[in-house]
Design a protein around this motif. Structure first.
Motif, PDB file in Angstrom:
ATOM      1  N   SER A  42      34.513  53.420 -35.539  1.00 12.37           N
ATOM      2  CA  SER A  42      35.593  54.444 -35.034  1.00 12.37           C
ATOM      3  C   SER A  42      35.325  54.196 -33.590  1.00 12.37           C
ATOM      4  N   ILE A  43      36.137  53.589 -33.106  1.00  8.80           N
ATOM      5  CA  ILE A  43      36.357  53.301 -31.739  1.00  8.80           C
ATOM      6  C   ILE A  43      37.929  53.600 -31.279  1.00  8.80           C
ATOM      7  N   ASN A  44      38.135  53.521 -29.840  1.00  4.66           N
ATOM      8  CA  ASN A  44      39.327  53.921 -29.242  1.00  4.66           C
ATOM      9  C   ASN A  44      40.365  52.571 -29.442  1.00  4.66           C
ATOM     10  N   THR A  45      41.615  52.777 -29.674  1.00 10.30           N
ATOM     11  CA  THR A  45      42.436  51.669 -30.242  1.00 10.30           C
ATOM     12  C   THR A  45      42.643  50.596 -29.522  1.00 10.30           C
ATOM     13  N   GLU A 113      37.986  47.188 -20.301  1.00  6.30           N
ATOM     14  CA  GLU A 113      38.167  48.364 -21.108  1.00  6.30           C
ATOM     15  C   GLU A 113      36.827  49.207 -20.926  1.00  6.30           C
ATOM     16  N   ALA A 117      36.783  52.784 -19.700  1.00  4.58           N
ATOM     17  CA  ALA A 117      36.225  53.838 -20.433  1.00  4.58           C
ATOM     18  C   ALA A 117      35.092  54.716 -20.009  1.00  4.58           C
ATOM     19  N   ILE A 125      42.571  58.600 -21.004  1.00 11.33           N
ATOM     20  CA  ILE A 125      42.858  59.463 -22.127  1.00 11.33           C
ATOM     21  C   ILE A 125      44.301  60.292 -21.917  1.00 11.33           C
ATOM     22  N   ARG A 128      47.166  57.615 -21.828  1.00 15.12           N
ATOM     23  CA  ARG A 128      47.713  56.872 -23.008  1.00 15.12           C
ATOM     24  C   ARG A 128      48.286  58.054 -23.972  1.00 15.12           C
ATOM     25  N   ARG A 129      47.727  59.374 -23.648  1.00 17.61           N
ATOM     26  CA  ARG A 129      48.656  60.436 -24.674  1.00 17.61           C
ATOM     27  C   ARG A 129      49.706  60.601 -24.027  1.00 17.61           C
ATOM     28  N   TYR A 137      52.029  54.299 -34.897  1.00 14.54           N
ATOM     29  CA  TYR A 137      50.610  53.769 -34.584  1.00 14.54           C
ATOM     30  C   TYR A 137      50.902  52.237 -34.515  1.00 14.54           C
TER      31      TYR A 137
END
Length: 374
Positions: A42-45, A113, A117, A125, A128-129, A137
Motif C-alpha cells: 500500500s503506497i501512493n500511486t 518522488e 513525499a 497531496i 494531486r487531489r 483510476y
C-alpha cells in the motif's frame, strides 16, 4: 574474404558468459519478486508507477544483455555452439543502450518522488487531489506515466546512432568454412564519434549526471526528514508518546541507510566501471578483446541493474516491518505497565477498604461491651 578473428580468452568468456548470465537470471527473478511485492504494498500511486517503471526497465535491460552477448558467450564457453553471431544480436545494441539510460532516469524519478513525499507531502497531496478529482483510476495512471514515456522516447532518440555501430561480415573460420562475425562500422571507428558520443555524452547521461542528481536529492531528502522529525519530536516528548518518538528515529535511520546503500552501490557499480571504460577508451583497452577490464565493468553494471529494486522494495520493506514490530512491542509494554499500575492501585484501594472495615468491626465490638450503670 578475411579470416575470422579468434574468440576471446576463456577467462573473458567466463565473465561475459556464465558469470553475467547468473547475475542476469537472478536479477530478473529478483525484479519479478519486487514487482509482485509492489502490487501487494500500500503506497501512493505516483511512487508505485515510478518503482514499477524502474523494475520493468531493469528487467528489459537484463534481458537485452542476455540476448545481446551473455547467452552467446555462455554457449561458446561451454562448447555448446560454435556459431559466430546472429543478426538479432547486433540489432539489440541500440535497445541495450536505451534500456541503460531509461533505467537510470527512472532511478532519478524514484529519488525525486521520495524527495517530494518527504519534504512537501501536503502540497503534493493537495495538488494531486485537485488535479485528479473526479477522474477514473485509469486516467490517473495515464497521467502519471507521461513522464516515464517521455523519458523513454528521449532515450530512444539519443541512442539511435547505436543502431549503426556494428554490422555482420562474412569471414573464413579455422576450418575454412564461411562464417559471420560482428565488426564495427565506420561510425564507431570515427575517433570524434567515440570521444564525443560514446565516451562523453553517454557517460554523462547514464552515469555521472544521474549520480550528481540522485546524490543531491538523497541529501535534501534526509535533511528534510530530519528537520520534520526534530519538530515532531518536541511535540511527542511533551505528550509523553515515547513509542512514536522512537519510531520516528527508526524511520530517519532507515532512510539514511537506504540512501547510503543506493549512492554507494551506484558509485561502485556504475561510476567506477564507467570511469574505467573512459580510461580504456583513451588507453586502448576496449580494442583488446582479451582484456578483463571491460568484462568486469560490464558485469558490475549488470549487478547494479539487478539490485536497484531490491534496495527500494525489499530492504525498505524489511526496515518498515522491523519499525512496526518495535512500535507494537513498545505499545504492549506500555499497556502492560498501565495494567500493572491499575492492579497496584486496585490492591491499594482494596487494602484500605479492608482496613476500614476491620476498624468498623472493632468499634462495634467495643460499643457492645460497654454497659451503662443504672
Amino acid at each position: 574474404m578475411h579470416n575470422c578473428t579468434s574468440l576471446p580468452a576463456n577467462d573473458v568468456l567466463l565473465l561475459q558468459g556464465p558469470a553475467s548470465t547468473s547475475v542476469i537470471v537472478l536479477g530478473i527473478i529478483g525484479n519479478a519478486y519486487c514487482f509482485r511485492l509492489l502490487l501487494k504494498t500500500s503506497i501512493n500511486t505516483a511512487m508505485l508507477v515510478s518503482l514499477s517503471g524502474l523494475v520493468l526497465w531493469d528487467m528489459l535491460l537484463l534481458l537485452c544483455a542476455l540476448l545481446h552477448h551473455s547467452l552467446w558467450s555462455t554457449l561458446h564457453f561451454s562448447n555448446i555452439s560454435d556459431e559466430r553471431w546472429d543478426s538479432w544480436q547486433v540489432s539489440l545494441n541500440s535497445l541495450h543502450e536505451c534500456a541503460h539510460i531509461t533505467s537510470t532516469w527512472m532511478l532519478i524519478e524514484v529519488s525525486a518522488e521520495r524527495f517530494f513525499a518527504v519534504t512537501r507531502p501536503f502540497q503534493l497531496i493537495r495538488s494531486r487531489r485537485g488535479k485528479h478529482r473526479r477522474q477514473s483510476y485509469a486516467r490517473v495512471i495515464g497521467g502519471l506515466i507521461k513522464l516515464p514515456v517521455l523519458m523513454t522516447f528521449i532515450a530512444f532518440v539519443l541512442t539511435l546512432p547505436c543502431v549503426f555501430e556494428y554490422t555482420l561480415e562474412n569471414c573464413l573460420d579455422a576450418t575454412g568454412e564461411v562464417s559471420r562475425e560482428r565488426v564495427p562500422t565506420w561510425l564507431l571507428l570515427n575517433p570524434l564519434y567515440k570521444l564525443a558520443y560514446r565516451t562523453l555524452l553517454l557517460s554523462v547521461l547514464k552515469t555521472f549526471g544521474p549520480f550528481i542528481i540522485i546524490a543531491l536529492l538523497s541529501a535534501y531528502t534526509v535533511k528534510g526528514l530530519r528537520e520534520s522529525m526534530d519538530n515532531r519530536a518536541a511535540i511527542l516528548m511533551e505528550q509523553g508518546q515515547d513509542c512514536l518518538f522512537f519510531s520516528d528515529k527508526d524511520k530517519t535511520k532507515s532512510l539514511q541507510t537506504i540512501s547510503i546503500l543506493l549512492l554507494g552501490k551506484f558509485l561502485i557499480l556504475r561510476c567506477w566501471p564507467t570511469a574505467l571504460a573512459i580510461a580504456g577508451a583513451f588507453a586502448g583497452w576496449e580494442d583488446q578483446q582479451d582484456s578483463l577490464t571491460p568484462s568486469i565493468s560490464h558485469l558490475l553494471l549488470l549487478l547494479n541493474s539487478a539490485s536497484n529494486s531490491f534496495i527500494f522494495v525489499v530492504i525498505k520493506s524489511h526496515f518498515e516491518t522491523r519499525r512496526l514490530h518495535k512500535i507494537r512491542m513498545k505499545q504492549r509494554q506500555m499497556v502492560a505497565a498501565h495494567a500493572e499500575q491499575v492492579l497496584w492501585i486496585g490492591k491499594a484501594l482494596a487494602g484500605d477498604r479492608l482496613l476500614l472495615l476491620h476498624h468498623d468491626e472493632e468499634t462495634r465490638e467495643t460499643s457492645t461491651f460497654i454497659v451503662p450503670n443504672i
